[in-house]
Motif scaffolding. Structure first.
Motif, PDB file in Angstrom:
ATOM      1  N   MET A 253     -21.099   1.302  -5.669  1.00  0.00           N
ATOM      2  CA  MET A 253     -20.800  -0.118  -5.758  1.00  0.00           C
ATOM      3  C   MET A 253     -20.042  -0.618  -4.531  1.00  0.00           C
ATOM      4  SD  MET A 253     -19.126  -2.126  -8.950  1.00  0.00           S
ATOM      5  CE  MET A 253     -17.563  -2.454  -8.195  1.00  0.00           C
ATOM      6  N   LYS A 254     -19.294   0.323  -3.892  1.00  0.00           N
ATOM      7  CA  LYS A 254     -18.469  -0.056  -2.743  1.00  0.00           C
ATOM      8  C   LYS A 254     -19.290  -0.779  -1.675  1.00  0.00           C
ATOM      9  CE  LYS A 254     -16.556   2.791   0.140  1.00  0.00           C
ATOM     10  NZ  LYS A 254     -16.496   4.219   0.327  1.00  0.00           N
ATOM     11  N   LYS A 255     -20.513  -0.298  -1.475  1.00  0.00           N
ATOM     12  CA  LYS A 255     -21.324  -0.864  -0.398  1.00  0.00           C
ATOM     13  C   LYS A 255     -21.593  -2.357  -0.611  1.00  0.00           C
ATOM     14  CE  LYS A 255     -25.729   0.190  -2.443  1.00  0.00           C
ATOM     15  NZ  LYS A 255     -26.693   1.160  -2.768  1.00  0.00           N
ATOM     16  N   TYR A 256     -21.688  -2.767  -1.884  1.00  0.00           N
ATOM     17  CA  TYR A 256     -21.965  -4.174  -2.144  1.00  0.00           C
ATOM     18  C   TYR A 256     -20.825  -5.067  -1.683  1.00  0.00           C
ATOM     19  CZ  TYR A 256     -25.767  -2.555  -5.083  1.00  0.00           C
ATOM     20  OH  TYR A 256     -26.909  -1.969  -5.540  1.00  0.00           O
ATOM     21  N   TYR A 257     -19.627  -4.520  -1.576  1.00  0.00           N
ATOM     22  CA  TYR A 257     -18.478  -5.347  -1.213  1.00  0.00           C
ATOM     23  C   TYR A 257     -18.040  -5.209   0.232  1.00  0.00           C
ATOM     24  CZ  TYR A 257     -18.616  -6.902  -5.840  1.00  0.00           C
ATOM     25  OH  TYR A 257     -19.070  -7.501  -6.971  1.00  0.00           O
ATOM     26  N   PHE A 258     -18.256  -4.030   0.806  1.00  0.00           N
ATOM     27  CA  PHE A 258     -17.765  -3.869   2.175  1.00  0.00           C
ATOM     28  C   PHE A 258     -18.844  -4.119   3.220  1.00  0.00           C
ATOM     29  CE2 PHE A 258     -14.482  -1.855  -0.284  1.00  0.00           C
ATOM     30  CZ  PHE A 258     -13.340  -2.311   0.373  1.00  0.00           C
ATOM     31  N   TYR A 259     -20.115  -3.992   2.838  1.00  0.00           N
ATOM     32  CA  TYR A 259     -21.160  -4.110   3.856  1.00  0.00           C
ATOM     33  C   TYR A 259     -22.016  -5.356   3.738  1.00  0.00           C
ATOM     34  CZ  TYR A 259     -19.597   0.594   4.479  1.00  0.00           C
ATOM     35  OH  TYR A 259     -18.792   1.676   4.681  1.00  0.00           O
ATOM     36  N   TYR A 260     -22.149  -5.918   2.539  1.00  0.00           N
ATOM     37  CA  TYR A 260     -23.007  -7.085   2.409  1.00  0.00           C
ATOM     38  C   TYR A 260     -22.207  -8.372   2.512  1.00  0.00           C
ATOM     39  CZ  TYR A 260     -26.531  -3.749   1.050  1.00  0.00           C
ATOM     40  OH  TYR A 260     -27.391  -2.713   1.042  1.00  0.00           O
ATOM     41  N   THR A 261     -22.816  -9.366   3.124  1.00  0.00           N
ATOM     42  CA  THR A 261     -22.114 -10.617   3.425  1.00  0.00           C
ATOM     43  C   THR A 261     -21.353 -11.200   2.243  1.00  0.00           C
ATOM     44  OG1 THR A 261     -24.218 -11.671   3.060  1.00  0.00           O
ATOM     45  CG2 THR A 261     -23.536 -11.472   5.320  1.00  0.00           C
ATOM     46  N   ILE A 262     -22.047 -11.352   1.106  1.00  0.00           N
ATOM     47  CA  ILE A 262     -21.392 -12.047   0.002  1.00  0.00           C
ATOM     48  C   ILE A 262     -20.204 -11.237  -0.496  1.00  0.00           C
ATOM     49  CG2 ILE A 262     -21.675 -12.955  -2.343  1.00  0.00           C
ATOM     50  CD1 ILE A 262     -24.452 -13.738  -1.664  1.00  0.00           C
ATOM     51  N   GLY A 263     -20.377  -9.923  -0.576  1.00  0.00           N
ATOM     52  CA  GLY A 263     -19.285  -9.063  -1.023  1.00  0.00           C
ATOM     53  C   GLY A 263     -18.084  -9.176  -0.103  1.00  0.00           C
ATOM     54  N   ARG A 264     -18.349  -9.203   1.196  1.00  0.00           N
ATOM     55  CA  ARG A 264     -17.245  -9.327   2.156  1.00  0.00           C
ATOM     56  C   ARG A 264     -16.483 -10.621   1.944  1.00  0.00           C
ATOM     57  NH1 ARG A 264     -19.956  -7.247   7.818  1.00  0.00           N
ATOM     58  NH2 ARG A 264     -19.525  -5.039   7.491  1.00  0.00           N
ATOM     59  N   LYS A 265     -17.259 -11.692   1.692  1.00  0.00           N
ATOM     60  CA  LYS A 265     -16.587 -12.980   1.485  1.00  0.00           C
ATOM     61  C   LYS A 265     -15.798 -12.990   0.183  1.00  0.00           C
ATOM     62  CE  LYS A 265     -16.067 -16.308   2.961  1.00  0.00           C
ATOM     63  NZ  LYS A 265     -15.924 -17.545   3.681  1.00  0.00           N
ATOM     64  N   VAL A 266     -16.275 -12.260  -0.823  1.00  0.00           N
ATOM     65  CA  VAL A 266     -15.523 -12.165  -2.072  1.00  0.00           C
ATOM     66  C   VAL A 266     -14.177 -11.488  -1.797  1.00  0.00           C
ATOM     67  CG1 VAL A 266     -15.434 -11.052  -4.334  1.00  0.00           C
ATOM     68  CG2 VAL A 266     -17.525 -12.202  -3.606  1.00  0.00           C
ATOM     69  N   LEU A 267     -14.220 -10.400  -1.038  1.00  0.00           N
ATOM     70  CA  LEU A 267     -12.968  -9.693  -0.716  1.00  0.00           C
ATOM     71  C   LEU A 267     -12.052 -10.578   0.130  1.00  0.00           C
ATOM     72  CD1 LEU A 267     -14.311  -6.113   0.097  1.00  0.00           C
ATOM     73  CD2 LEU A 267     -13.278  -6.935  -2.012  1.00  0.00           C
ATOM     74  N   MET A 268     -12.663 -11.326   1.035  1.00  0.00           N
ATOM     75  CA  MET A 268     -11.887 -12.241   1.880  1.00  0.00           C
ATOM     76  C   MET A 268     -11.169 -13.269   0.995  1.00  0.00           C
ATOM     77  SD  MET A 268     -11.523 -12.487   5.106  1.00  0.00           S
ATOM     78  CE  MET A 268     -10.586 -13.599   6.124  1.00  0.00           C
ATOM     79  N   ALA A 269     -11.891 -13.793   0.026  1.00  0.00           N
ATOM     80  CA  ALA A 269     -11.309 -14.801  -0.857  1.00  0.00           C
ATOM     81  C   ALA A 269     -10.215 -14.184  -1.733  1.00  0.00           C
ATOM     82  CB  ALA A 269     -12.392 -15.425  -1.726  1.00  0.00           C
ATOM     83  N   LEU A 270     -10.466 -12.959  -2.237  1.00  0.00           N
ATOM     84  CA  LEU A 270      -9.458 -12.316  -3.085  1.00  0.00           C
ATOM     85  C   LEU A 270      -8.173 -12.068  -2.293  1.00  0.00           C
ATOM     86  CD1 LEU A 270     -11.563  -9.774  -5.205  1.00  0.00           C
ATOM     87  CD2 LEU A 270     -10.683 -12.015  -5.880  1.00  0.00           C
ATOM     88  N   SER A 271      -8.320 -11.599  -1.046  1.00  0.00           N
ATOM     89  CA  SER A 271      -7.104 -11.384  -0.251  1.00  0.00           C
ATOM     90  C   SER A 271      -6.443 -12.731   0.041  1.00  0.00           C
ATOM     91  CB  SER A 271      -7.409 -10.611   1.035  1.00  0.00           C
ATOM     92  OG  SER A 271      -8.343 -11.293   1.828  1.00  0.00           O
ATOM     93  N   GLY A 272      -7.253 -13.774   0.206  1.00  0.00           N
ATOM     94  CA  GLY A 272      -6.710 -15.120   0.422  1.00  0.00           C
ATOM     95  C   GLY A 272      -5.918 -15.603  -0.791  1.00  0.00           C
ATOM     96  N   PHE A 273      -6.487 -15.412  -1.996  1.00  0.00           N
ATOM     97  CA  PHE A 273      -5.787 -15.794  -3.235  1.00  0.00           C
ATOM     98  C   PHE A 273      -4.446 -15.079  -3.309  1.00  0.00           C
ATOM     99  CE2 PHE A 273      -9.996 -16.733  -5.462  1.00  0.00           C
ATOM    100  CZ  PHE A 273      -9.741 -18.085  -5.540  1.00  0.00           C
ATOM    101  N   PHE A 274      -4.502 -13.778  -3.040  1.00  0.00           N
ATOM    102  CA  PHE A 274      -3.304 -12.953  -3.124  1.00  0.00           C
ATOM    103  C   PHE A 274      -2.228 -13.488  -2.177  1.00  0.00           C
ATOM    104  CE2 PHE A 274      -1.168  -9.100  -1.395  1.00  0.00           C
ATOM    105  CZ  PHE A 274      -0.419  -8.797  -2.526  1.00  0.00           C
ATOM    106  N   LEU A 275      -2.635 -13.790  -0.935  1.00  0.00           N
ATOM    107  CA  LEU A 275      -1.665 -14.301   0.033  1.00  0.00           C
ATOM    108  C   LEU A 275      -1.126 -15.662  -0.383  1.00  0.00           C
ATOM    109  CD1 LEU A 275      -3.430 -13.239   3.366  1.00  0.00           C
ATOM    110  CD2 LEU A 275      -1.367 -12.253   2.361  1.00  0.00           C
ATOM    111  N   MET A 276      -1.974 -16.463  -1.016  1.00  0.00           N
ATOM    112  CA  MET A 276      -1.522 -17.803  -1.417  1.00  0.00           C
ATOM    113  C   MET A 276      -0.511 -17.727  -2.562  1.00  0.00           C
ATOM    114  SD  MET A 276      -4.776 -20.335  -0.888  1.00  0.00           S
ATOM    115  CE  MET A 276      -5.890 -19.500  -1.978  1.00  0.00           C
ATOM    116  N   VAL A 277      -0.704 -16.750  -3.460  1.00  0.00           N
ATOM    117  CA  VAL A 277       0.262 -16.571  -4.543  1.00  0.00           C
ATOM    118  C   VAL A 277       1.589 -16.061  -3.956  1.00  0.00           C
ATOM    119  CG1 VAL A 277       0.804 -15.230  -6.619  1.00  0.00           C
ATOM    120  CG2 VAL A 277      -1.478 -16.208  -6.316  1.00  0.00           C
ATOM    121  N   PHE A 278       1.472 -15.108  -3.038  1.00  0.00           N
ATOM    122  CA  PHE A 278       2.684 -14.591  -2.389  1.00  0.00           C
ATOM    123  C   PHE A 278       3.464 -15.720  -1.709  1.00  0.00           C
ATOM    124  CE2 PHE A 278       4.297 -13.591   1.851  1.00  0.00           C
ATOM    125  CZ  PHE A 278       5.437 -12.904   1.497  1.00  0.00           C
ATOM    126  N   LEU A 279       2.724 -16.611  -1.059  1.00  0.00           N
ATOM    127  CA  LEU A 279       3.359 -17.702  -0.317  1.00  0.00           C
ATOM    128  C   LEU A 279       4.192 -18.591  -1.241  1.00  0.00           C
ATOM    129  CD1 LEU A 279       2.994 -18.139   2.712  1.00  0.00           C
ATOM    130  CD2 LEU A 279       1.391 -19.965   2.197  1.00  0.00           C
TER     131      LEU A 279
END
Ligand code: HEM
Ligand code: SF4
Ligand code: FES
Lengths: 227, 249
Positions: free
Chosen positions: A1-27
């Protein structure tokens, strides 16, 4: 399943958004604590001491935060590199009036935020690490008193620093004006009924949160000028 | 009307192209943009020069063949139209018009203004279909009741004509709007649900393989799409991708 998130465009953007959410909550949490410095220096000292010495926060949450930030930064750079490489010849005439500047230049606003974070680490984080891990001093004291508030005041005496901090938060604001709503789209939450609400929330968050940090810096600067 | 044209000329896939300047005269305000190019080509042929190659077929906004980046915009200055439906009244006498091909690594130029859009075909072949028995006993699709709202939304997505204006205008040359239209169109119908998981994964895989960029949610595609395909479809595509990958090993 890892490949769907680290190598494919949509998965990468999902991870980007999740890290963004996390940073916004921290802020939000960071802002809440900083606001205490305006309301009550004592409370600010105590909460800062708790945050700085609690083992769970220091050894689990802090490393997660830093990894989240580094992940966001590296993934942002990877996405941007791929995107730039998807077109080899640019248009000789391109109007670009169908999208906002902020949405097209996340890498620029993000890089400015990164430079700010470097300055911020130099100002607060590295001295903290030095005291705690090099000198082994976990007391949080300086001349018998909690040092957090006085250190904050000391930093915000400097006109240049206050100016740099304020400008950096403008870039953060620009980053979030697009980033906030974009992250909802990336994880698929958006639809025609939620879009107007998300756009509004995006503007509130992206303006009020950075403005809060700028307010605190200017408040302490002026506060000390008056004295 | 008299017009100054700055047109991208490129001999073939591998040669280096450049902008060439032409002048056309006596163009009627009522002629279409492609007719204006036809007139230019007649002039060029008369002079013994190579005519400008450009794509077109139906000339009524339904096939998606006509492309062209005109004065810095996909399909020119008008909104919600293809280039074949763009008229010269949108321009002024004496104006200089830039005409360039779609630009994306995944859509290489074949000649002048013609680009190779077979990448879209390959994405479609990777999953943009439903498997039905066509041996003669095919069930009428209308036998399956479908809520009107779903049918309408699916139909809206299905109006995508595969023109690739979305890719052309996207700063990342991303094909997300196209793929999202093709995925949503089936995802909202019971017939499409059966193969929904494999469809979304395979189409996204192929999209990446072709070298299209990521989506940055700038929204430029939605504005330039001649068929008004909504960004909502991209959110839907992301949802479909998430649920498919989370439940696939
Ligand atoms: C350390 C410096 C940073 C860099 C280099 C950076 C870079 C980027 C880039 C390039 C994108 C766009 C990705 C894309 O759409 O292709 C992005 C998106 C985003 N960033 Fe940052 N960023 C940084 C810091 C931050 C911070 C501190 C926050 C929040 C407090 C943040 C929140 C977001 C959000 C919410 C998104 C939207 C994600 C999405 O579109 O799904 N970023 N960042
Ligand atoms: S989504 Fe719109 S712009 Fe993109 S290929 Fe389909 S019709 Fe053309
Ligand atoms: S020629 Fe068919 S859509 Fe323009």
């Amino acid at each position: 399943m890892k490949k769907y998130y680290f190598y494919y465009t949509i998965g990468r953007k999902v991870l980007m958004a999740l890290s963004g959410f996390f940073l916004m909550v921290f802020l939000l949490q960071h802002l809440a604590i900083n606001l205490l410095s305006v309301i009550s220096p004592n409370l600010f000292n105590e909460v800062s001491h708790f945050m700085g010495t609690n083992k769970l926060i220091q050894f689990i949450l802090q490393p997660i935060l830093i990894s989240g930030l580094i992940f966001h930064l590296i993934m942002g750079a990877i996405l941007d590199y791929k995107n730039r490489n998807s077109r080899n010849t640019n248009y000789s005439y391109n109007k670009n009036d169908n999208s906002t500047w902020v949405s097209r230049n996340m890498i620029i606003t993000g890089t400015m935020v990164f430079l700010f974070i470097c300055l911020h680490f130099y100002d607060f984080w590295i001295p903290e690490i030095n005291t705690k891990f090099v000198n082994g001093d976990w007391s949080g004291l300086h001349h018998g008193e909690f040092k957090y508030f006085s250190e904050l005041q000391h930093k915000f005496q400097d006109t240049w620093r206050v100016l740099l901090y304020s400008i950096s938060f403008i870039f953060l604001s620009l980053h979030l004006l697009h980033g906030f709503q974009s992250s909802f789209q990336s994880v698929g939450i958006r639809n025609s009924s939620t879009t107007p609400l998300l756009k509004k929330l995006s503007i509130y968050y992206a303006i009020l949160v950075p403005a809060g940090f700028v307010f605190i810096a200017i408040y302490h600067y002026i506060d000390q000028l008056i004295i | 009307m008299k017009l100054n044209l700055k047109i991208w000329r490129q001999k073939n896939r591998d040669s280096k192209g450049k902008i060439a300047t032409y002048t056309v005269k006596n163009i009627s305000k009522d002629s279409s943009f492609l007719e204006m190019l036809d007139i230019l080509n007649n002039d060029l042929l008369e002079k013994g020069e190579e005519p400008v190659a450009f794509d077109h077929d139906c000339r009524e906004g339904i096939c998606g063949m006509c492309s062209l980046y005109i004065n810095g915009k996909a399909h020119g200055p008008d909104s919600r139209v293809t280039t074949c439906q763009l008229h010269m009244r949108k321009f002024n006498d004496g104006e200089t018009i830039y005409i360039e091909p779609w630009r994306a690594k995944a859509l290489p130029i074949i000649k002048d203004l013609v680009v190779d859009r077979t990448a879209f075909d390959r994405i479609q072949q990777a999953g943009g279909y439903i498997s039905v028995n066509t041996s003669g006993n095919t069930q009428d699709a209308n036998l399956t009741p479908i809520p009107k709202n779903d049918a309408d939304k699916s139909f809206d997505a299905a109006t995508c004509i595969g023109c690739a204006a979305c890719v052309a205008t996207c700063k990342n040359s991303s094909a997300m709007l196209f793929v999202s239209a093709k995925v949503s169109q089936y995802a909202m119908l019971p017939q499409g649900r059966v193969e929904a998981k494999e469809r979304v994964i395979n189409m996204v895989k192929q999209m990446d393989k072709e070298g299209f960029g990521n989506c940055s949610n700038t929204g430029a595609c939605e504005i330039e799409c001649p068929k008004g395909i909504s960004l909502e479809n991209i959110a839907k595509l992301n949802r479909e991708y998430l649920s498919a990958t989370l439940s696939t090993k």
